[in-house]
Write an enzyme that holds these catalytic residues in place. Sequence first.
Site, short mmCIF file in Angstrom:
data_model
loop_
_atom_site.label_atom_id
_atom_site.label_comp_id
_atom_site.label_asym_id
_atom_site.label_seq_id
_atom_site.Cartn_x
_atom_site.Cartn_y
_atom_site.Cartn_z
N VAL A 84 25.87 24.76 40.36
CA VAL A 84 26.25 24.19 39.33
C VAL A 84 26.07 22.44 40.04
CG1 VAL A 84 28.37 23.24 38.12
CG2 VAL A 84 27.98 25.80 38.74
N ASP B 110 44.26 18.38 45.19
CA ASP B 110 43.19 18.22 45.96
C ASP B 110 43.55 17.45 47.43
OD1 ASP B 110 40.45 17.50 46.91
OD2 ASP B 110 39.77 18.18 44.96
N LYS C 173 33.72 34.37 50.60
CA LYS C 173 33.59 34.52 49.18
C LYS C 173 33.71 36.10 48.80
CE LYS C 173 33.66 30.23 47.49
NZ LYS C 173 34.69 29.85 46.59
N ASN D 187 40.64 27.02 42.76
CA ASN D 187 39.23 26.58 42.64
C ASN D 187 38.55 25.68 43.89
OD1 ASN D 187 36.64 25.59 40.90
ND2 ASN D 187 37.65 23.74 41.73
N TYR E 66 30.13 30.91 54.33
CA TYR E 66 30.31 30.90 53.10
C TYR E 66 30.30 32.28 52.46
CZ TYR E 66 29.93 29.10 48.11
OH TYR E 66 30.30 28.98 46.81
#
Length: 243
Positions: free
Chosen positions: A184, A35, A155, A86, A151
């Site tokens: 989420v 990260d 994606k 991720n 965004y």
Amino acid sequence: MSGLRVALVTGAARGQGAAIVRRLHADGFLVAACDVLGDDVRETAAQYDAGTVLAIPLDVTSAEEWDAAVTEVVGRFGALTTLVNNAGVLHRAAIGDETPTGFENSWRVNCLGPFLGIRAALDHLTAADGAAVVNTCSTGAVRAFPNHAAYGSSKWALRGLTQVAAAELAPAGIRVNAVFPGPVQTPMLDDATQARLVAQAVSGRLGRPAEIADAVAFLVSEQASFITGSELVVDGGQTLQIG
């Protein structure tokens, strides 16, 4: 799939990424938790037995940092069999308010980063038995959401990259799939946004990070050994809604 299993997970400091680390570790993987938030990812890794989870600060937009991270993982664990791209950024702006910098940064993290990761890991994945890549995409690459030009388009590009990589790398025995999370409950969404999404959700709630981790764990497992180029939507029915 047998033998040593080693996963590199990006965006692993918290939320969904930390849940993926937890699940893969429970499944017997050695895990490199990576990260850009170096202190946070070291705290995440410190929760596990020494020698089983390795914390690596990583800016996924840097080819040099990717190469160094892969070298460190292989040097510590002896192999790299699994890559989970991720890491991502959620950036909202109306098209008229969007800036070239904001737009480009979304693409660099959300699409360039996974490309650089696949490229950096490629030789080691090719050498591995049962190698797998999972890219974290989004329901924003299934349907259009206003004020998500940067965004959403990044994606959609990641969705395309996943398909191309799956087709190109299948002869090398590398499976490449994507998960498409809906909303989420993670730090990526502020409280007001979470409340709004809950009110709209057909399931009446947000997803839990562990539920996305379960999907990733399946796609990298031997139970998914005949699955590549797949798009697994985990959204509580969000994409069933129209309008």
